[in-house]
Structures are given as C-alpha cells and as structure tokens.
Write an enzyme that holds these catalytic residues in place. Sequence first.
Site, PDB file in Angstrom:
ATOM      1  N   LYS A  40       0.813  -1.189   0.000  1.00 40.23           N
ATOM      2  CA  LYS A  40       0.000   0.000   0.000  1.00 40.23           C
ATOM      3  C   LYS A  40       0.858   1.255   0.000  1.00 40.23           C
ATOM      4  O   LYS A  40       0.391   2.349  -0.288  1.00 40.23           O
ATOM      5  CB  LYS A  40      -0.905   0.026   1.238  1.00 40.23           C
ATOM      6  CG  LYS A  40      -1.880  -1.117   1.333  1.00 40.23           C
ATOM      7  CD  LYS A  40      -2.644  -1.072   2.655  1.00 40.23           C
ATOM      8  CE  LYS A  40      -3.489  -2.337   2.763  1.00 40.23           C
ATOM      9  NZ  LYS A  40      -4.051  -2.466   4.108  1.00 40.23           N
ATOM     10  N   GLY A  41       2.120   1.082   0.320  1.00 42.79           N
ATOM     11  CA  GLY A  41       2.996   2.224   0.532  1.00 42.79           C
ATOM     12  C   GLY A  41       3.261   3.097  -0.673  1.00 42.79           C
ATOM     13  O   GLY A  41       3.627   4.258  -0.531  1.00 42.79           O
ATOM     14  N   ASP A  97       7.754   2.288  -2.364  1.00 45.96           N
ATOM     15  CA  ASP A  97       7.956   3.363  -1.398  1.00 45.96           C
ATOM     16  C   ASP A  97       9.357   3.320  -0.800  1.00 45.96           C
ATOM     17  O   ASP A  97      10.023   4.343  -0.700  1.00 45.96           O
ATOM     18  CB  ASP A  97       6.886   3.347  -0.302  1.00 45.96           C
ATOM     19  CG  ASP A  97       6.804   2.022   0.462  1.00 45.96           C
ATOM     20  OD1 ASP A  97       7.438   1.030   0.046  1.00 45.96           O
ATOM     21  OD2 ASP A  97       6.083   1.977   1.478  1.00 45.96           O
ATOM     22  N   ASP A 100      14.390  -1.684   1.606  1.00 53.18           N
ATOM     23  CA  ASP A 100      15.080  -1.875   2.872  1.00 53.18           C
ATOM     24  C   ASP A 100      16.031  -3.062   2.715  1.00 53.18           C
ATOM     25  O   ASP A 100      17.128  -2.921   2.190  1.00 53.18           O
ATOM     26  CB  ASP A 100      14.033  -2.091   3.961  1.00 53.18           C
ATOM     27  CG  ASP A 100      14.589  -2.037   5.363  1.00 53.18           C
ATOM     28  OD1 ASP A 100      15.804  -2.244   5.540  1.00 53.18           O
ATOM     29  OD2 ASP A 100      13.819  -1.805   6.305  1.00 53.18           O
ATOM     30  N   ASP A 156       4.399   2.972   6.883  1.00 51.03           N
ATOM     31  CA  ASP A 156       3.509   2.827   8.027  1.00 51.03           C
ATOM     32  C   ASP A 156       4.132   2.077   9.191  1.00 51.03           C
ATOM     33  O   ASP A 156       5.171   1.436   9.068  1.00 51.03           O
ATOM     34  CB  ASP A 156       2.242   2.090   7.598  1.00 51.03           C
ATOM     35  CG  ASP A 156       2.474   0.600   7.411  1.00 51.03           C
ATOM     36  OD1 ASP A 156       1.787  -0.197   8.076  1.00 51.03           O
ATOM     37  OD2 ASP A 156       3.338   0.218   6.597  1.00 51.03           O
TER      38      ASP A 156
END
Length: 175
Positions: A40-41, A97, A100, A156
């Site tokens: 969703k990011g 988004d 990492d 988030d």
Amino acid sequence: MGIKSIVINEQQIEEGCQKAVNWCNAKFNNKKVIVLGILKGCIPFLGKVISKFSFDLQLDFMAVASYHGSHVQKQPPKIVLDMSHDPKDKDILLIEDIVDSGRSIKLVIDLLKTRHAKSITLISLIEKIKPKAFDINIDFSCFKVKDNFLVGFGLDYDGFYRNLPYVGVFEPDNP
C-alpha cells in the site's frame, strides 16, 4: 505520535518526485509501459508522479505482505494481491515506497522474470543506506537515508502514519 525527527520534508518530497518523473520520462520516451505500484505504501509517491508521466502506460498493482503489524520483518514476504495485466514481453516500471532489505521487491522481480517481462525498472522513493540481503538493482531512488524505522508519505507502522506529508523516524516508545 512517536515521530522522533523528520528526515524528508514536504518540499524535499516534491523535488524528489519531480526528479523521478524527469528520469522516467527520459527513460520511457515513446514506449508503452506497465506501471506497477507496490501496495500500500506506493500510493502517495505514485499519486505525485503518475499524472506527470509523458509516456503511454497501463496502471497495475501488486501487494506484498512482510511486516504483519510490527517494525521487524518476521516472516518471508508473500504476494497477497497479484497484478491484473500480463507482463509477458512488456516493459515494467515498478514503483516502490522504500527498499530496505530487498526481500519483498526481490519476490516481485523474480515473479516478473518468470512471467517473461521484457524489462523491469525499479524506482523507489527511499533507499536505505545499508547492505541489502538480496542483490537488487534500484534504477532510481529519490532519497538515500540511514537505517532507521521510517513512517509517513506511504510508510507505516501497523497500518498507521501513511498519511503524513513527510517522512520521519519512528520510535514506538516515543508517544
């Protein structure tokens, strides 16, 4: 709210998004592309850039789950929503988004390769400056940041903070 500090402010986000648009428009000039947002990011980042893309595109989405209500990646990532378009022989622009460890996006890239995508290009709003667990080629990142847990502008913590107009360092114990 648990925000320790702001690392990317609203103005910086605007400038970074415009740089991403310029890069993509140059790369995909006169091409037809499937723009694949990773939910969703990706929503705030994708929303800033898509209307400024000058190339022909089809929009699609995938969702990958990996954190499951925490800030530590405990389980292997899995596809929870697959794309609707067939990527075979198509140029794919992945919109992420944050990259990492690289685990989640590697899952998507490997899947697209097995489906015979013509090309796979990855752009990310944020790339963490740290060794990646997997060999991932990030073609363009707007920002490179230290390895902190970040929230805001799509990022988030347990589903919250995605709506912040900036990116900040989050500490769960700092209410």
